[in-house]
Design a protein around this motif. Structure first.
Motif, PDB file in Angstrom:
ATOM      1  N   ILE A 138       0.720  -1.293   0.420  1.00 11.15           N
ATOM      2  CA  ILE A 138       0.056   0.095  -0.158  1.00 11.15           C
ATOM      3  C   ILE A 138       1.169   1.211  -0.156  1.00 11.15           C
ATOM      4  N   ILE A 181      -1.036  -0.382  -4.646  1.00 11.97           N
ATOM      5  CA  ILE A 181      -2.025   0.595  -4.500  1.00 11.97           C
ATOM      6  C   ILE A 181      -1.620   1.303  -4.248  1.00 11.97           C
ATOM      7  N   ILE A 209     -10.062   0.538  -0.377  1.00 14.59           N
ATOM      8  CA  ILE A 209      -8.720  -0.035  -0.702  1.00 14.59           C
ATOM      9  C   ILE A 209      -8.831  -1.663  -0.347  1.00 14.59           C
ATOM     10  N   ALA A 212     -10.117  -2.754  -2.945  1.00 10.22           N
ATOM     11  CA  ALA A 212      -8.386  -3.009  -4.360  1.00 10.22           C
ATOM     12  C   ALA A 212      -7.706  -3.754  -3.342  1.00 10.22           C
ATOM     13  N   MET A 216      -6.882  -7.450  -7.252  1.00  9.76           N
ATOM     14  CA  MET A 216      -4.874  -7.830  -6.693  1.00  9.76           C
ATOM     15  C   MET A 216      -4.695  -8.724  -6.808  1.00  9.76           C
ATOM     16  N   GLU A 227       0.199  -2.261 -10.591  1.00  9.60           N
ATOM     17  CA  GLU A 227      -0.215  -0.936  -9.792  1.00  9.60           C
ATOM     18  C   GLU A 227      -1.850  -0.560 -10.331  1.00  9.60           C
ATOM     19  N   ILE A 228      -2.058  -0.175  -8.799  1.00 13.24           N
ATOM     20  CA  ILE A 228      -3.791   0.533  -8.957  1.00 13.24           C
ATOM     21  C   ILE A 228      -3.536   1.330  -8.818  1.00 13.24           C
TER      22      ILE A 228
END
Length: 240
Positions: A138, A181, A209, A212, A216, A227-228
């Motif tokens: 993160i 992320i 988050i 996400a 992933m 990546e996001i």
């Protein structure tokens, strides 16, 4: 897709890390939760009361290699494998460079960069042996552009981006996926702020988050999501 997988989550006591823990538990993952304070054990007990029994908690400083190595070893002893590492632990402060002390500079790098390096290094031998694994860090949208009064924090996020990109190329031959992320403004306790404050009502939520992370980590094994990046609709930001 995540049912039965073993996931280590750092910074899981509250905020984003806690939301990730709950989301992965709901998906059937077995969890090793890492936090720097006793609060991490409360998170574990909360999950167990909800019926998620495959949860272990560790009060660990992510910047301490000995402690992190011991945590990984105990996770292997308990669950037999490690499928997912979520490097979520992070700290931040925001002030001009000339007001930043060397101790503040060192500590933010210890947690945000050294912690990612140590945790990743500790799980790699096990993932290589399995020929599989996913490592998600993160990071932040400021790992893509810069902001004033955030030099130390921003520098750590640029470092994490570089580390993750290089690592991804090293380990892909072992079936290990590496991604980041990068959220914008998230309503958490970050930087000693108040979660749920009125001015944050339109910010991203910790659960966003966590979603996400699930996306992933759940991608088909042949797919790498590098990546996001996600922002609240109200946030204005530079285009990188």
């Amino acid at each position: 897709m995540l049912k039965g997988q073993v996931a280590i989550i750092t910074g899981a006591s509250r905020g984003i890390g806690k939301a990730i823990a709950h989301k992965l538990a709901e998906k059937g993952a077995k969890l090793a939760l890492v936090g720097s304070s006793e609060e991490i054990h409360k998170t574990g007990e909360e999950l167990k009361k909800q019926g998620f029994v495959d949860v272990e908690t560790f009060q660990v400083d992510v910047a301490n290699e000995e402690q992190m190595n011991r945590m990984v070893s105990e996770t292997i002893q308990k669950f037999g494998r490690i499928d997912l590492l979520v490097n979520n632990a992070g700290i931040g402060f925001f002030k001009p460079v000339e007001e930043t002390t060397i101790d503040e500079w060192k500590r933010v790098f210890e947690v945000n960069v050294q912690g990612v390096f140590i945790g990743t290094k500790a799980v790699l031998p096990h993932m290589k042996k399995q020929k599989s694994g996913t490592i998600i860090t993160i990071s932040s949208d400021v790992g893509r552009y810069t902001i004033p009064n955030g030099a130390a924090y921003t520098a750590t996020k640029y470092a994490v981006q570089g580390f993750s990109g290089s690592l991804a190329q090293e380990v892909r031959e072992y079936g290990i996926r590496v991604g980041t992320i990068n959220p914008g403004m998230v309503d958490t306790y970050f930087a000693n702020s108040v979660q749920g404050a009125p001015e944050k009502q339109d910010w991203l939520k910790a659960e966003d988050i966590a979603d996400a992370v699930v996306y992933m980590a759940s991608a088909p094994k042949h797919m790498l999501i590098d990546e996001i990046v996600l922002h609240p609709l109200i946030q204005k930001y530079p285009i990188a």
